[in-house]
Design a protein around this motif. Structure first.
Motif, PDB file in Angstrom:
ATOM      1  N   ASN A   1      24.040  25.688 -13.932  1.00 44.34           N
ATOM      2  CA  ASN A   1      23.952  25.111 -12.592  1.00 44.34           C
ATOM      3  C   ASN A   1      25.267  25.236 -11.819  1.00 44.34           C
ATOM      4  OD1 ASN A   1      24.879  23.196 -14.628  1.00 44.34           O
ATOM      5  ND2 ASN A   1      24.973  21.697 -12.962  1.00 44.34           N
ATOM      6  N   ARG A   2      26.353  25.570 -12.489  1.00 49.48           N
ATOM      7  CA  ARG A   2      27.646  25.736 -11.829  1.00 49.48           C
ATOM      8  C   ARG A   2      27.819  27.134 -11.233  1.00 49.48           C
ATOM      9  NH1 ARG A   2      30.646  21.747 -10.459  1.00 49.48           N
ATOM     10  NH2 ARG A   2      32.631  22.735 -11.071  1.00 49.48           N
TER      11      ARG A   2
ATOM     12  N   ARG B   1      27.682  27.670  -7.106  1.00 45.75           N
ATOM     13  CA  ARG B   1      28.882  27.337  -6.329  1.00 45.75           C
ATOM     14  C   ARG B   1      29.971  28.393  -6.520  1.00 45.75           C
ATOM     15  NH1 ARG B   1      31.223  21.312  -5.772  1.00 45.75           N
ATOM     16  NH2 ARG B   1      29.154  21.188  -4.846  1.00 45.75           N
TER      17      ARG B   1
ATOM     18  N   TRP C   1      29.154  31.426  -4.412  1.00 44.88           N
ATOM     19  CA  TRP C   1      29.440  31.277  -2.993  1.00 44.88           C
ATOM     20  C   TRP C   1      30.923  31.480  -2.697  1.00 44.88           C
ATOM     21  CZ3 TRP C   1      26.580  31.836   1.018  1.00 44.88           C
ATOM     22  CH2 TRP C   1      25.204  31.556   0.959  1.00 44.88           C
ATOM     23  N   GLN C   2      31.801  31.119  -3.616  1.00 45.33           N
ATOM     24  CA  GLN C   2      33.231  31.338  -3.381  1.00 45.33           C
ATOM     25  C   GLN C   2      33.522  32.837  -3.275  1.00 45.33           C
ATOM     26  OE1 GLN C   2      34.436  28.306  -2.713  1.00 45.33           O
ATOM     27  NE2 GLN C   2      32.395  27.739  -3.481  1.00 45.33           N
TER      28      GLN C   2
ATOM     29  N   GLY D   1      21.611  26.586  -8.893  1.00 42.55           N
ATOM     30  CA  GLY D   1      22.282  25.851  -7.819  1.00 42.55           C
ATOM     31  C   GLY D   1      22.738  26.732  -6.675  1.00 42.55           C
TER      32      GLY D   1
ATOM     33  N   ARG E   1      22.493  24.487  -3.504  1.00 43.24           N
ATOM     34  CA  ARG E   1      23.393  23.333  -3.645  1.00 43.24           C
ATOM     35  C   ARG E   1      24.862  23.740  -3.634  1.00 43.24           C
ATOM     36  NH1 ARG E   1      19.867  22.326  -7.844  1.00 43.24           N
ATOM     37  NH2 ARG E   1      21.518  22.759  -9.369  1.00 43.24           N
ATOM     38  N   GLY E   2      25.127  24.964  -4.045  1.00 42.91           N
ATOM     39  CA  GLY E   2      26.515  25.414  -4.121  1.00 42.91           C
ATOM     40  C   GLY E   2      27.066  25.936  -2.809  1.00 42.91           C
ATOM     41  N   LEU E   3      26.295  25.841  -1.725  1.00 38.78           N
ATOM     42  CA  LEU E   3      26.702  26.372  -0.429  1.00 38.78           C
ATOM     43  C   LEU E   3      27.814  25.520   0.187  1.00 38.78           C
ATOM     44  CD1 LEU E   3      26.335  28.404   1.838  1.00 38.78           C
ATOM     45  CD2 LEU E   3      24.420  27.027   2.682  1.00 38.78           C
ATOM     46  N   CYS E   4      29.040  25.715  -0.302  1.00 35.26           N
ATOM     47  CA  CYS E   4      30.193  24.979   0.221  1.00 35.26           C
ATOM     48  C   CYS E   4      31.454  25.682  -0.266  1.00 35.26           C
ATOM     49  CB  CYS E   4      30.176  23.529  -0.255  1.00 35.26           C
ATOM     50  SG  CYS E   4      30.319  23.353  -2.049  1.00 35.26           S
TER      51      CYS E   4
ATOM     52  N   ASP F   1      34.740  25.455  -2.412  1.00 33.89           N
ATOM     53  CA  ASP F   1      35.282  24.692  -3.529  1.00 33.89           C
ATOM     54  C   ASP F   1      36.654  25.271  -3.866  1.00 33.89           C
ATOM     55  OD1 ASP F   1      35.952  23.830  -6.207  1.00 33.89           O
ATOM     56  OD2 ASP F   1      33.871  23.197  -6.442  1.00 33.89           O
TER      57      ASP F   1
END
Length: 486
Positions: free
Chosen positions: A79-80, A83, A86-87, A227, A230-233, A235
């Motif tokens: 699940n990680r 994110r 996305w980076q 994810g 959910r990871g759309l940000c 970090d």
């Protein structure tokens, strides 16, 4: 050990198909350019290398997506991955302004490297067009890392084959143009763009692959399990991890590609014919080398996953299996290079009769046959350094790979430049400065140019041998067994 071979092949074969398609596209691209205008093939080689040097540090950082994703899978935390992915996307898109800025300075850069004046306009336009696809290449590398890291390499193979076919089709249409006579019409050939058309085809292919991967990742099965949404940000911690492990990998790409490009540019000073011959030989080297990049990625992914999940012993078995397969594959090509050089090189003139081949092109074809002997000498060691470097990167030993590669490259280039033989800008024969306009048989290359060409190929061969020795020593030393990235 049999299970290790099965595991490696399951991951590696689709990746080898993917990278093999890329090598086929490169080969066809340059062969078509040779048939359109021989000088365009040499220009594409030099400008294409500079393009790769310009983007490869960013491609290297993005490529760590696969190794990190594999360790998240091994650690039971898939699940990680979303994110982290996305980076790499934000990172890839941020490279676009830089690449377009580099494109603006293309012509002064080629002049600074003292390229043949006739090649500079061709090199400039090809490089400038390719840079529009630089961010697309970085992005597709990042997105494909998800599929290699989660062992969905079949997806990579399918996307690569489709984009490769698209690239080949566009290559033919845009290099030679569209002839109304194909459907019984009248009029001139349109869109005959030559080397510019080859660049446009490549750019479209880069972005096409990125779009395909993005569309597949938006499927519900990936959005929920990994994810993706959910990871759309942004970090900062994950971006730092990607940069920390990816930066030395990217710099290693720059080191290797930069050293190779310097060698090619040094050969380019000798004239169009030595550069054409080098391009022909390197094209066949790429057919053997690039598919093994897929095997290297597989070794990297499997080493990373096994170190986290089950320890270093299964990782060692996978590396041994990958090496054995790579050696068998490379040995077959070494025999072909050594005993079938004339047949292989003749493929470049497949659609031309001997009487229509210009004298300089005929000489390039003949010279390239001899250069394949160098490729036959180092191809097995090139496979060794590629697989072991991939295994070390998969463990997280990226800083050693960088330092070793940088050291070997600096030493090789220093020796090459300091002890380069003196040469005269005369190509045809030993004493005759006149260049014939037509020739039905290859003439001879001047002694000084021929000797300097052989010198740089000796440097290239020694460079590969040294890389293989450095990676082998580090792998056998064993400190990679205790490394982790997650």
């Amino acid at each position: 050990m049999r299970s290790a071979y099965a595991e490696v092949l399951r991951i590696a074969v689709p990746l080898m198909i993917s990278t093999g398609m890329f090598s086929l596209v490169l080969f066809a691209d340059r062969t078509l350019l040779f048939q359109h205008e021989p000088a365009e093939m040499g220009a594409a080689m030099a400008a294409g290398n500079l393009f790769w040097v310009s983007i490869c540090i960013f491609v290297g950082i993005a490529s760590m997506t696969g190794a990190i994703a594999s360790q998240y899978v091994g650690a039971g935390r898939p699940n990680r991955i979303g994110r982290m992915l996305w980076q790499s996307v934000w990172f890839s898109l941020a490279t676009m302004p830089l690449f377009l800025t580099l494109a603006y300075f293309a012509e002064p850069l080629f002049k600074w490297t003292d390229q043949a004046p006739t090649l500079i306009p061709l090199q400039t336009v090809y490089f400038q067009i390719l840079m529009w696809g630089g961010a697309g290449e970085v992005l597709q590398t990042a997105l494909s890392g998800f599929f290699s890291g989660t062992h969905r390499t079949r997806t990579i193979a399918i996307v690569s084959v489709v984009s490769g076919v698209l690239n080949l089709l566009l290559d033919y249409l845009l290099i030679f143009g569209i002839d109304p006579g194909w459907w019984g019409g009248d009029g001139d050939v349109v869109l005959e763009l030559g080397i510019a058309g080859a660049g446009i085809a490549s750019v479209i292919s880069f972005w096409f692959k990125a779009v395909c991967y993005a569309a597949i990742l938006l499927k519900p099965q990936f959005r929920n399990s990994y994810g993706i949404i959910r990871g759309l940000c942004f970090d900062r911690r994950m971006m730092w991890r990607l940069a920390y492990f990816g930066f030395p990998a990217g710099l290693m790409y720059v080191t290797e590609a930069g050293a190779f490009s310097v060698i090619v540019l040094m050969i380019g000073r000798l004239g169009d014919v030595p550069l054409q011959a080098t391009t022909m030989a390197i094209n066949f080297n790429m057919i053997a080398f690039i598919p093994l990049v897929g095997m290297s990625i597989a070794a990297s992914v499997l080493v990373g996953q096994h170190l986290v999940r089950s320890g270093h012993e299964p990782a060692i078995r996978c590396v041994r299996a990958a090496l054995t397969i790579a050696w068998a594959y490379s040995a077959a090509w070494a025999l072909a290079y050594w005993f079938g050089a004339e047949t292989l090189i003749s493929l470049y003139a497949l659609n031309q009769s001997e009487s229509t081949i210009p004298g300089d092109a005929a000489l390039a074809l003949k010279t390239a046959e001899g250069l394949l002997g160098f490729v036959a000498i180092y191809v097995l060691l090139d496979a060794t350094q590629l697989i072991l470097a991939g295994a070390l990167r998969g463990a997280g030993d990226t800083w050693f790979v960088l330092i070793a590669g940088l050291s070997v490259s600096v030493v090789a280039l220093t020796i090459g430049i300091v002890f380069e033989p003196t040469w005269e800008p005369a190509l045809w024969g030993t004493d005759d400065l006149a260049t014939p306009t037509t020739a039905t048989t290859p003439t001879t290359m001047s002694d000084s140019v021929s000797g300097t060409l052989r010198w740089w190929w000796m440097i290239l061969t020694g460079w590969v041998i040294s890389l293989a020795a450095a990676m082998s020593a580090r792998y056998l030393q064993g400190s990679w067994k205790r490394m982790r990235m997650v």
